[in-house]
Scaffold this motif. Structure first.
Motif, mmCIF file in Angstrom:
data_model
loop_
_atom_site.group_PDB
_atom_site.id
_atom_site.type_symbol
_atom_site.label_atom_id
_atom_site.label_comp_id
_atom_site.label_asym_id
_atom_site.label_seq_id
_atom_site.Cartn_x
_atom_site.Cartn_y
_atom_site.Cartn_z
ATOM 1 N N ASP A 25 0.834 -1.206 0.000
ATOM 2 C CA ASP A 25 0.000 0.000 0.000
ATOM 3 C C ASP A 25 0.870 1.257 0.000
ATOM 4 O OD1 ASP A 25 -2.191 1.653 0.116
ATOM 5 O OD2 ASP A 25 -2.505 1.410 2.265
ATOM 6 N N ILE A 26 1.855 1.283 0.872
ATOM 7 C CA ILE A 26 2.751 2.443 0.926
ATOM 8 C C ILE A 26 3.604 2.532 -0.341
ATOM 9 C CG2 ILE A 26 4.695 3.461 2.187
ATOM 10 C CD1 ILE A 26 3.535 2.271 4.735
ATOM 11 N N LEU A 27 4.030 1.394 -0.865
ATOM 12 C CA LEU A 27 4.850 1.390 -2.085
ATOM 13 C C LEU A 27 4.067 1.950 -3.271
ATOM 14 C CD1 LEU A 27 7.457 0.607 -3.548
ATOM 15 C CD2 LEU A 27 6.494 -1.683 -3.865
ATOM 16 N N PHE A 28 2.831 1.480 -3.454
ATOM 17 C CA PHE A 28 2.000 2.007 -4.549
ATOM 18 C C PHE A 28 1.742 3.505 -4.364
ATOM 19 C CE2 PHE A 28 0.030 -2.448 -5.080
ATOM 20 C CZ PHE A 28 1.081 -2.825 -5.898
ATOM 21 N N GLY A 29 1.545 3.923 -3.108
ATOM 22 C CA GLY A 29 1.322 5.346 -2.849
ATOM 23 C C GLY A 29 2.530 6.197 -3.196
ATOM 24 N N THR A 110 -1.016 18.456 -5.371
ATOM 25 C CA THR A 110 0.142 18.286 -4.498
ATOM 26 C C THR A 110 -0.224 17.544 -3.215
ATOM 27 O OG1 THR A 110 1.090 20.345 -5.356
ATOM 28 C CG2 THR A 110 1.978 19.501 -3.284
ATOM 29 N N ASN A 111 -1.301 17.939 -2.584
ATOM 30 C CA ASN A 111 -1.738 17.249 -1.361
ATOM 31 C C ASN A 111 -2.122 15.807 -1.648
ATOM 32 O OD1 ASN A 111 -1.381 19.552 0.224
ATOM 33 N ND2 ASN A 111 -3.448 20.293 -0.181
ATOM 34 N N LEU A 112 -2.753 15.584 -2.808
ATOM 35 C CA LEU A 112 -3.112 14.220 -3.193
ATOM 36 C C LEU A 112 -1.873 13.370 -3.391
ATOM 37 C CD1 LEU A 112 -5.313 12.196 -4.058
ATOM 38 C CD2 LEU A 112 -5.120 13.104 -6.370
ATOM 39 N N ALA A 113 -0.832 13.950 -3.982
ATOM 40 C CA ALA A 113 0.394 13.203 -4.218
ATOM 41 C C ALA A 113 1.092 12.846 -2.910
ATOM 42 C CB ALA A 113 1.324 14.009 -5.130
ATOM 43 N N PHE A 114 1.255 13.819 -1.998
ATOM 44 C CA PHE A 114 1.989 13.573 -0.764
ATOM 45 C C PHE A 114 1.198 12.726 0.227
ATOM 46 C CE2 PHE A 114 4.547 17.127 -2.283
ATOM 47 C CZ PHE A 114 5.823 16.688 -1.965
ATOM 48 N N SER A 115 -0.088 12.549 0.008
ATOM 49 C CA SER A 115 -0.845 11.617 0.849
ATOM 50 C C SER A 115 -0.460 10.174 0.575
ATOM 51 C CB SER A 115 -2.344 11.809 0.633
ATOM 52 O OG SER A 115 -2.708 11.473 -0.702
ATOM 53 N N GLY A 116 0.289 9.940 -0.535
ATOM 54 C CA GLY A 116 0.753 8.592 -0.828
ATOM 55 C C GLY A 116 1.749 8.067 0.181
ATOM 56 N N ILE A 117 2.350 8.951 0.986
ATOM 57 C CA ILE A 117 3.251 8.499 2.047
ATOM 58 C C ILE A 117 2.495 7.631 3.049
ATOM 59 C CG2 ILE A 117 4.795 9.277 3.887
ATOM 60 C CD1 ILE A 117 5.298 11.794 2.270
ATOM 61 N N GLN A 123 -4.981 7.806 -1.034
ATOM 62 C CA GLN A 123 -5.078 8.552 -2.285
ATOM 63 C C GLN A 123 -6.372 8.228 -3.021
ATOM 64 O OE1 GLN A 123 -1.323 7.271 -3.999
ATOM 65 N NE2 GLN A 123 -0.419 9.276 -3.639
ATOM 66 N N VAL A 124 -6.718 6.946 -3.081
ATOM 67 C CA VAL A 124 -7.959 6.552 -3.761
ATOM 68 C C VAL A 124 -9.162 7.152 -3.041
ATOM 69 C CG1 VAL A 124 -9.405 4.594 -4.394
ATOM 70 C CG2 VAL A 124 -6.941 4.440 -4.669
ATOM 71 N N ALA A 125 -9.141 7.151 -1.711
ATOM 72 C CA ALA A 125 -10.247 7.731 -0.947
ATOM 73 C C ALA A 125 -10.350 9.238 -1.185
ATOM 74 C CB ALA A 125 -10.061 7.438 0.545
ATOM 75 N N LEU A 126 -9.211 9.925 -1.268
ATOM 76 C CA LEU A 126 -9.235 11.368 -1.533
ATOM 77 C C LEU A 126 -9.743 11.658 -2.947
ATOM 78 C CD1 LEU A 126 -5.896 12.537 0.142
ATOM 79 C CD2 LEU A 126 -8.231 12.917 0.944
ATOM 80 N N LEU A 218 -21.340 7.765 -10.863
ATOM 81 C CA LEU A 218 -21.467 6.591 -10.006
ATOM 82 C C LEU A 218 -20.571 5.452 -10.488
ATOM 83 C CD1 LEU A 218 -25.313 6.484 -9.270
ATOM 84 C CD2 LEU A 218 -23.483 7.180 -7.738
ATOM 85 N N GLY A 219 -20.435 5.309 -11.821
ATOM 86 C CA GLY A 219 -19.531 4.296 -12.360
ATOM 87 C C GLY A 219 -18.089 4.549 -11.959
ATOM 88 N N LEU A 220 -17.647 5.810 -12.022
ATOM 89 C CA LEU A 220 -16.288 6.148 -11.585
ATOM 90 C C LEU A 220 -16.097 5.895 -10.088
ATOM 91 C CD1 LEU A 220 -15.631 9.476 -13.557
ATOM 92 C CD2 LEU A 220 -14.596 7.238 -13.971
ATOM 93 N N GLN A 221 -17.106 6.244 -9.289
ATOM 94 C CA GLN A 221 -17.004 6.011 -7.849
ATOM 95 C C GLN A 221 -16.946 4.523 -7.527
ATOM 96 O OE1 GLN A 221 -20.355 8.153 -6.239
ATOM 97 N NE2 GLN A 221 -19.239 10.085 -6.126
ATOM 98 N N ILE A 222 -17.713 3.712 -8.253
ATOM 99 C CA ILE A 222 -17.671 2.261 -8.034
ATOM 100 C C ILE A 222 -16.298 1.699 -8.396
ATOM 101 C CG2 ILE A 222 -18.599 0.068 -8.869
ATOM 102 C CD1 ILE A 222 -21.322 1.423 -9.083
ATOM 103 N N CYS A 223 -15.703 2.187 -9.488
ATOM 104 C CA CYS A 223 -14.356 1.738 -9.870
ATOM 105 C C CYS A 223 -13.331 2.097 -8.794
ATOM 106 C CB CYS A 223 -13.962 2.356 -11.207
ATOM 107 S SG CYS A 223 -14.916 1.764 -12.616
ATOM 108 N N LEU A 224 -13.439 3.284 -8.212
ATOM 109 C CA LEU A 224 -12.520 3.680 -7.145
ATOM 110 C C LEU A 224 -12.717 2.820 -5.897
ATOM 111 C CD1 LEU A 224 -12.712 7.573 -7.496
ATOM 112 C CD2 LEU A 224 -10.807 6.094 -8.143
#
Length: 282
Positions: A25-29, A110-117, A123-126, A218-224
């Motif tokens: 999870d952290i690696l993918f982030g 930027t905030n979305l990217a650094f949340s990958g730490i 990130q997916v939730a954001l 809704l389709g995009l939200q289901i995929c996430l």
């Protein structure tokens, strides 16, 4: 006697699976963080391409088209103008709100990217939350029109019961017979006439205005959500563990007589069925 081997194996599998999921999870982030940091412009282009259908100009053109003669259909002009102007007013209000989002889009990336730490699931939730906020005006419009559409359908059901000499009993929560007066039937006929002439215009806005956009969002939200479930619950360690040790978690055991030896039985383990690892996925 209790066999501690399988108990230790279960504890080890749970701990190793949890540790593997956290590391991946952290690696993918972090990988997604590096991509967004290096390709910020490309990420904004993709974001704008996804949000083309949510742009206010697109909604405005579609609403003006429905207020005219969409596909040769002639709606009720007064009702179409009332609903269309209400939608346009909300679009204009949302335009002021969305302008602030455009000015801080680089900060959001930027905030979305650094949340990958913390992990890719964060990130997916954001991304899911940002998509919900950016499409909230569509859901507000759709909810309002859907409520009116549902209310008209319930009214039609009540009038059908009226002409059949029946009414809904609120106290007993059932439909009972009732003797209506002639004036009540006349009033029902007038209301039915109004609904018959106004209902097609309302149905046009309900089916043609926003339902396509709502289904797309809704389709995009289901995929996430599916991506988040896979990242949280996919048995990465167990899958690799069973692939390398096919008999470590046997599906079952066959008892067969030993050839050439009397009164001897041998146990033959059956390979683990990998599909059983995904039974509790999600």
């Amino acid at each position: 006697m209790f066999d501690f081997h399988f108990y230790k194996l279960a504890i080890y599998s749970k701990f190793a699976s949890l540790l593997t999921q956290m590391v991946l999870d952290i690696l993918f982030g972090i990988l997604f963080l590096i991509y967004l940091h290096a390709q910020t412009t490309s990420a904004l282009i993709v974001l704008h391409w996804i949000g083309q259908g949510l742009q206010l100009e697109v909604l405005k053109k579609q609403t003006l088209w429905l207020m005219g003669l969409p596909g040769g259909f002639k709606p009720n002009p007064n009702l179409a103008e009332f609903i269309g102007n209400a939608i346009l007013d909300l679009i204009y209000i949302w335009n002021y709100i969305s302008t602030a989002f455009i000015q801080i889009q680089n900060l959001i990336i930027t905030n979305l990217a650094f949340s990958g730490i913390i992990g890719s699931t964060i990130q997916v939730a954001l991304i899911h939350d940002v998509l919900f906020v950016c499409s909230s005006h569509i859901f507000i419009l759709y909810t309002g029109i859907a409520w009116i559409y549902n209310y008209i359908l319930k009214m039609m059901g009540t009038l059908i019961n009226l002409f059949n000499g029946r009414k809904f009993n609120v106290m007993r929560n059932r439909v009972d017979s009732n003797a209506f007066s002639l004036q009540e039937f006349y009033l029902g006929v007038l209301i039915v006439a109004l609904i018959i002439f106004l209902f097609p215009t309302l149905a046009m806005f309900y089916f043609l205005a926003f339902i396509k956009l709502v289904v797309s969002v809704l389709g995009l939200q289901i995929c996430l959500l599916i991506a988040q479930i896979l990242l949280l619950n996919f048995p990465f360690h167990l899958y690799m563990f069973v692939s390398n040790n096919q008999y470590i978690l046997p599906n079952s055991i066959n008892l067969e007589p030993t050839p050439g030896l009397q009164n001897h039985i041998r146990m033959i383990p059956i390979k683990q069925n990998k599909n059983s690892l995904f039974i509790n996925l999600g």
